[in-house]
Write a protein that holds these residues in place. Structure first.
Motif, PDB file in Angstrom:
ATOM      1  N   VAL A  12       0.844  -1.203   0.000  1.00  0.00           N
ATOM      2  CA  VAL A  12       0.000   0.000   0.000  1.00  0.00           C
ATOM      3  C   VAL A  12       0.878   1.252   0.000  1.00  0.00           C
ATOM      4  O   VAL A  12       0.590   2.220  -0.702  1.00  0.00           O
ATOM      5  N   ALA A  13       1.970   1.230   0.758  1.00  0.00           N
ATOM      6  CA  ALA A  13       2.881   2.381   0.782  1.00  0.00           C
ATOM      7  C   ALA A  13       3.438   2.652  -0.615  1.00  0.00           C
ATOM      8  O   ALA A  13       3.547   3.811  -1.029  1.00  0.00           O
ATOM      9  N   LEU A  14       3.753   1.600  -1.363  1.00  0.00           N
ATOM     10  CA  LEU A  14       4.262   1.786  -2.723  1.00  0.00           C
ATOM     11  C   LEU A  14       3.167   2.268  -3.671  1.00  0.00           C
ATOM     12  O   LEU A  14       3.432   3.074  -4.568  1.00  0.00           O
ATOM     13  N   VAL A  15       1.942   1.799  -3.472  1.00  0.00           N
ATOM     14  CA  VAL A  15       0.812   2.298  -4.280  1.00  0.00           C
ATOM     15  C   VAL A  15       0.632   3.790  -4.027  1.00  0.00           C
ATOM     16  O   VAL A  15       0.476   4.585  -4.964  1.00  0.00           O
ATOM     17  N   LEU A  38       3.365  -3.686  -9.622  1.00  0.00           N
ATOM     18  CA  LEU A  38       2.682  -4.045  -8.383  1.00  0.00           C
ATOM     19  C   LEU A  38       1.223  -3.599  -8.434  1.00  0.00           C
ATOM     20  O   LEU A  38       0.311  -4.374  -8.143  1.00  0.00           O
ATOM     21  N   VAL A  39       0.989  -2.354  -8.827  1.00  0.00           N
ATOM     22  CA  VAL A  39      -0.378  -1.832  -8.904  1.00  0.00           C
ATOM     23  C   VAL A  39      -1.197  -2.640  -9.908  1.00  0.00           C
ATOM     24  O   VAL A  39      -2.343  -3.013  -9.625  1.00  0.00           O
ATOM     25  N   ARG A  92       7.454 -10.433  -3.722  1.00  0.00           N
ATOM     26  CA  ARG A  92       8.521 -10.301  -4.714  1.00  0.00           C
ATOM     27  C   ARG A  92       8.456  -8.925  -5.378  1.00  0.00           C
ATOM     28  O   ARG A  92       9.475  -8.238  -5.520  1.00  0.00           O
ATOM     29  N   LEU A  93       7.253  -8.484  -5.772  1.00  0.00           N
ATOM     30  CA  LEU A  93       7.106  -7.186  -6.433  1.00  0.00           C
ATOM     31  C   LEU A  93       7.466  -6.034  -5.500  1.00  0.00           C
ATOM     32  O   LEU A  93       8.079  -5.049  -5.935  1.00  0.00           O
ATOM     33  N   VAL A  94       7.097  -6.141  -4.231  1.00  0.00           N
ATOM     34  CA  VAL A  94       7.459  -5.108  -3.249  1.00  0.00           C
ATOM     35  C   VAL A  94       8.981  -5.055  -3.112  1.00  0.00           C
ATOM     36  O   VAL A  94       9.586  -3.981  -3.155  1.00  0.00           O
ATOM     37  N   ASP A  95       9.614  -6.214  -2.971  1.00  0.00           N
ATOM     38  CA  ASP A  95      11.074  -6.259  -2.847  1.00  0.00           C
ATOM     39  C   ASP A  95      11.757  -5.663  -4.077  1.00  0.00           C
ATOM     40  O   ASP A  95      12.724  -4.907  -3.952  1.00  0.00           O
ATOM     41  N   GLU A  96      11.263  -6.009  -5.268  1.00  0.00           N
ATOM     42  CA  GLU A  96      11.852  -5.482  -6.498  1.00  0.00           C
ATOM     43  C   GLU A  96      11.682  -3.970  -6.592  1.00  0.00           C
ATOM     44  O   GLU A  96      12.610  -3.263  -6.981  1.00  0.00           O
TER      45      GLU A  96
END
Length: 132
Positions: A12-15, A38-39, A92-96
């Motif tokens: 959510v933070a990345l979104v 990710l989104v 995985r997407l968050v880490d990337e």
């Protein structure tokens, strides 16, 4: 905080970060391509779940809405708990996305403090600086 909730919070933070950058016309920056993936993955997973789709749209449309963040986080965690493969993909997407943000030398760290998402960027100080 359990691992699923932590991953959902980071997602959510990345979104939110992506929505803010998009509003500031910075969406093309290095590292956001991972966030955009990710989104899109979250959007694909939520397809057909009207509440989840609305929660994602609320956050991308109003990234400062803390209530929307909490709702999206809760729904994302629920979807992750229902599907271990989706959970692994989100992790995985968050880490990337986080790793890609650090490639230009500025490491961004997302931390969850109570209910607030905080982004801390690298700070560089040059010249004479005295503190007391």
């Amino acid at each position: 905080m359990d691992p699923v909730t932590a991953a959902a919070a980071a997602g959510v933070a990345l979104v939110v970060k992506g929505a803010l950058e998009s509003a500031g016309q910075e969406a093309g920056r290095v590292g956001w391509s991972g966030g955009a993936r990710l989104v899109e993955r979250i959007r694909a997973r939520f397809r057909g779940d009207a509440d989840a789709e609305q929660a994602l749209d609320r956050v991308t449309g109003a990234p400062d809405d803390e209530s929307a963040h909490q709702t999206l986080e809760r729904l994302l965690a629920a979807h992750m708990l229902l599907d271990p493969e989706f959970e692994a993909e989100i992790r995985r997407l968050v880490d990337e996305a986080v790793a890609a943000q650090g490639k230009d030398g500025a490491q961004i760290t997302a931390a969850l403090i109570k209910n607030a998402h905080v982004f801390n960027g690298k700070v560089e100080v040059q010249g004479d600086w005295k503190t007391s």
